[in-house]
Design an enzyme around this catalytic site. Structure first.
Site: not given
Ligand code: NAD
Ligand code: TDX
Length: 339
Positions: A33, A60, A125-127, A153, A157
């Site tokens: 990381d 990475i 991600t589902d996105e 984003y 992905k």
């Molecule tokens: P996050 O932003 O909390 O964590 C990302 C981590 O990656 C951080 O620790 C950051 O320092 C590290 N990072 C970023 N760029 C880097 C680089 N160039 N080299 C090395 N490390 C690096 O993200 P998250 O929410 O934990 O998501 C993790 C993974 O899951 C992502 O690939 C995201 O697309 C995917 N994902 C997230 C969600 C969600 O709801 N959060 C849902 C589906 C998929």
């Molecule tokens: O302040 C806010 N107000 C608001 O209404 C924020 C931050 C978000 N939102 C809305 C936007 C979305 O409809 O809430 C929903 C969730 O937003 P986020 O937490 O930003 O998530 P989302 O955009 O759905 O994406 C997340 O899920 C898929 C993760 O951040 C992604 O990394 C993952 O791939």
């Protein structure tokens, strides 16, 4: 067994590190990381005490450093969580999303090709499927749903996913991809909906809901996501994509109201702000494939998961208060100051 976990200092990656260290005491877990704003070494404090765990501060995209690490560690499996993950930031500045999410994925897979690997797993991600209309509750994303992205984003992905599939077909790299819905739980960075609302509500600050708040997300407790990835890397079929989702669709506004209720805060804190550009309406995963093939099912009910999550944020104030008092504050002012 040595597993490289990239992005292990972030939200889902750190939960995965702890899941693996607890479940497999004989595995070596190497976290890669570079500690962006979203990575936090304090999250890994307990892991760092474990002799089977190693932390490496590496980007990475840094090919040389990644190759050197592969020479040292000879990993069996790579699980790539590292990414720029926040949709709003990608709308402000897409470039870093292309670097980390696409180029970084290519570097990790090149290292796997060069040194050999049993499995490369891409956390997607589902996105990547775009969104579904609100008036068609019968529709869900399956693994066959076409890629149709909305934000920089999700496009980055999706680009990574296509590269993974190309490396499998062209070079025979043993890959799997998982596409999960929205996660929630401990160590979720407070720029995301649920932790942002918890932190703001506790400080009696406005709760910024984008537009009407009618957008729907399919929420999954982070531990359930980690268990699904654990199953895929051990038992999933090479070359396959697996959707992961909780069958737990909720409107944003209902989540925010629930958080107010749980914290005993008034709904008058809710402030409707300018909508996100290109805002996806509804995400909903059909997890039939992972259920049928690997026996996975979500275990945590949302009503319990959200209570556990709120409790965690109440008991770990230092973790998130340190984050929101730092540079993140400038980001917050920029994002919400003029909305
Ligand atoms: P996050 O932003 O909390 O964590 C990302 C981590 O990656 C951080 O620790 C950051 O320092 C590290 N990072 C970023 N760029 C880097 C680089 N160039 N080299 C090395 N490390 C690096 O993200 P998250 O929410 O934990 O998501 C993790 C993974 O899951 C992502 O690939 C995201 O697309 C995917 N994902 C997230 C969600 C969600 O709801 N959060 C849902 C589906 C998929
Ligand atoms: O302040 C806010 N107000 C608001 O209404 C924020 C931050 C978000 N939102 C809305 C936007 C979305 O409809 O809430 C929903 C969730 O937003 P986020 O937490 O930003 O998530 P989302 O955009 O759905 O994406 C997340 O899920 C898929 C993760 O951040 C992604 O990394 C993952 O791939």
């Amino acid at each position: 067994m040595t597993i490289i976990v990239t992005g292990g200092a972030g939200f889902i990656g750190s939960n995965f590190v702890y899941h693996m260290l607890n479940k497999y005491p004989d595995y070596r877990i190497v976290c890669v990381d570079c500690l962006t704003y979203a990575g936090n070494l304090s999250t890994l404090e307990e892991a760092l005490k474990n002799p089977n765990f190693r932390f490496c501060k590496i980007n990475i995209c840094d090919r040389e450093a990644i190759y050197k690490l592969f020479e040292e560690e000879h990993p069996d499996i790579v699980v790539n969580f590292a990414a720029e993950s926040h949709v709003d930031r990608s709308i402000e500045n897409p470039e870093i999303f292309l670097d980390t999410n696409i180029k970084g994925t290519a570097v990790m897979m090149d290292a796997c090709r060069k040194y050999g690997i049993k499995r490369y797993h891409q956390v997607s991600t589902d996105e990547v499927y775009g969104d579904l209309p609100l008036d068609r509750p019968d529709l869900f994303f399956t693994e066959e749903t076409p890629i149709h992205t909305s934000s920089p984003y999700s496009s980055s992905k999706a680009g990574a996913d296509l590269l993974v599939q190309a490396y499998h077909r062209t070079y025979g790299l043993p890959t799997t991809i998982s596409r999960c819905s929205n996660n929630y739980g401990p160590y979720h960075f407070p720029e995301k909906l649920i932790p942002l609302m918890i932190a703001n509500a506790l400080a009696d600050k406005p709760l910024p809901v984008y537009g009407e708040g009618l957008n729907v997300r399919d929420w999954l407790y982070v531990e359930d996501h980690c268990k699904a990835i654990d199953l895929i890397i051990h038992k999933g079929r090479v070359g396959e994509v697996y959707n992961i989702g909780g069958h737990n669709e909720m409107k944003n506004i209902d989540i925010v109201k629930l958080i107010c209720k749980e914290l005993g805060k008034p709904e008058s804190l809710i402030t409707h702000v300018t909508d996100r550009k290109g805002h996806d309406m509804r995400y909903a995963i059909d997890p039939t494939k992972i259920h049928n093939e690997l026996g996975w099912l979500p275990e945590t009910k949302f009503a319990d998961g959200i209570k556990k999550t709120i409790k965690w944020y109440l008991e770990n104030r230092e973790w998130w208060e340190t984050i929101i008092s730092g540079e993140y504050q400038n980001y917050y002012e920029k994002m919400y100051g003029n909305r």
